[in-house]
Design an enzyme around this catalytic site. Structure first.
Site, short mmCIF file in Angstrom:
data_model
loop_
_atom_site.label_atom_id
_atom_site.label_comp_id
_atom_site.label_asym_id
_atom_site.label_seq_id
_atom_site.Cartn_x
_atom_site.Cartn_y
_atom_site.Cartn_z
N GLY A 1 -2.63 -1.61 -4.73
CA GLY A 1 -1.93 -3.06 -5.09
C GLY A 1 -0.91 -2.98 -6.19
O GLY A 1 0.21 -3.63 -6.07
N LYS B 1 -8.17 1.52 -16.30
CA LYS B 1 -9.37 2.03 -16.64
C LYS B 1 -9.37 3.51 -15.83
O LYS B 1 -9.29 3.54 -14.91
CB LYS B 1 -10.53 1.24 -16.29
N ARG C 1 2.39 -7.65 6.61
CA ARG C 1 1.66 -6.96 7.49
C ARG C 1 1.72 -7.31 8.97
O ARG C 1 1.50 -6.51 9.81
CB ARG C 1 -0.15 -7.35 6.99
N GLY D 1 -7.49 -0.11 -0.52
CA GLY D 1 -8.66 0.67 -0.84
C GLY D 1 -8.51 1.88 0.11
O GLY D 1 -9.10 2.98 -0.46
#
Length: 396
Positions: free
Chosen positions: A354, A197, A36, A377
């Protein structure tokens, strides 16, 4: 969307407040992954080489509005200096006298790191007074933290509404890549969505079926869709209470002209362990005492053929339990196929999330995709069709 970039701003003799994401992993007081930090260097260097001052605004961890010494950005400063190859000044606050004094002492071409913005409770509340305090420190705002753009915080959204603003190089690259992937893509468009999921990716799936031509579903999510089709999956991970939802998604995809692709063959095992005994079977022949842990070679061949006929690929999530062999085969092989077509100029490939970044790194192809987002996100919310406050604040 239209937004200003670094090329639209004259930084000579001006102080640029640059919002960055340097919330990096650390161990024993040292940065363990400087990715980063490395990604913000082009923005910093552009401004300093143009004769401007760079004042970095950033958060670190989750101090929840309190001053937590272990969450001070001071510990990131050495890695930042090493990456930049120049000294970086530090202020013990991001507003007030400590910050003002440090900015006034900074020379043209210099870099200053301000203390953790989240030490202030007003940061996550997008407090206008806090945003104004930050804005008072500089002349122009540069947002280079796409990964924090899905939150309406004072140091990203609030400050952008108070002063001349533009996107940094990393933000610009991210927005450009996403526009190519879903905003105005070259067709046909194929999306790969994997993971455990269905419930965590409902918005994503619902948005994608209206925007892509093909949707490949893998990982544990695929099992839920197989159950919805009446396929027996043994002891495999699945959300059986989500089968009606899976059926609805398949029906809506048909209406939208989006073809959903599920595994044709499967790799099964009795235990989830490195090197566990496994076998490859047709998708409808999973033994009652076995678990589906990966897609098989027939599925990979079909995916590879599909990639060859598409122009744009959006990828989020692995196709199997990629963390351990032999259940990483499908993810590795499909990723390598996507990389091959990308390098040949036949495919625009954009990936993020991720597990996705980890999977592509494991497959050795992250550098060969058109763009790999580390935004997590924010990347997911963009794919879901959500308006990101930090991005919206930059629109002109």
């Amino acid at each position: 969307m239209a937004f200003k970039t670094l090329d639209d701003i004259d930084f000579a003799g001006r102080t640029a407040l640059v919002r960055v994401d340097i919330n990096v992993p650390m161990a024993d007081g040292r940065v363990t992954d400087a990715t980063r930090i490395e990604r913000i260097l082009p923005t910093i260097r552009h401004i300093t080489e143009a004769g401007g001052k760079v004042v970095l605004l950033a958060h670190f961890d989750r101090p929840k509005g309190k001053r937590v010494p272990e969450m001070s950005l001071a510990q990131v400063r050495p890695a930042l200096e090493a990456a930049l190859g120049q000294p970086v000044a530090f202020a013990e606050d991001c507003v007030g006298m400590p910050a003002k004094k440090a900015v006034s002492e900074l020379e043209a071409g210099g870099v200053l790191l301000l203390e953790n913005t989240r030490f202030h409770p007003g940061e996550e509340k997008n407090d206008k007074v806090l945003a104004a305090g930050m804005a008072a420190l500089g002349d122009v705002f540069v947002n280079d933290a796409f990964s924090a753009a899905h939150r309406a915080h004072a140091s990203s959204t609030g400050i952008a509404e108070l002063m001349e603003s533009c996107a940094g190089r990393l933000m610009e690259a991210e927005l450009t890549a996403l526009e190519k992937a879903l905003g105005n893509p070259e067709r046909p468009v194929v999306a790969v969505v994997g993971g455990a999921k269905v419930s965590t990716k409902l918005e994503l799936l619902s948005n994608l079926i209206g925007r892509v031509d093909h949707l490949i579903i893998g990982g544990g999510m695929a099992n839920t869709f197989l159950v919805a089709q009446g396929v027996e999956i043994g002891k495999s991970l699945a959300e059986r209470d989500m089968t009606d939802t899976a059926s609805d998604i398949m029906a809506k995809a048909t209406e939208a002209g989006c073809t959903i692709h599920l595994p044709r063959d499967i790799v099964v095992a009795r235990e989830f362990a490195e090197g566990a005994a496994s076998e490859t079977l047709p998708v409808d022949q999973c033994p009652a005492d076995a678990m589906i842990l990966d897609a098989g070679p027939e599925t990979v061949a079909a995916i590879t053929e599909l990639f060859s006929g598409c122009r744009t690929l959006v990828w989020n999530g692995p196709l199997g339990a990629f963390e351990i062999a032999p259940f990483d085969m499908a993810t590795n092989a499909a990723a390598q196929a996507a990389a091959k077509y990308t390098q040949a100029g036949a495919l625009i490939s954009v990936a993020g999330g991720g597990d996705t970044v980890a999977a592509l790194n494991k497959a050795g192809v992250a550098e060969q995709f058109s763009y790999v987002s580390t935004a997590g996100g924010a990347f997911l919310e963009w794919l879901e069709g959500t308006t990101l406050p930090g991005v919206a604040a930059l629109e002109v």
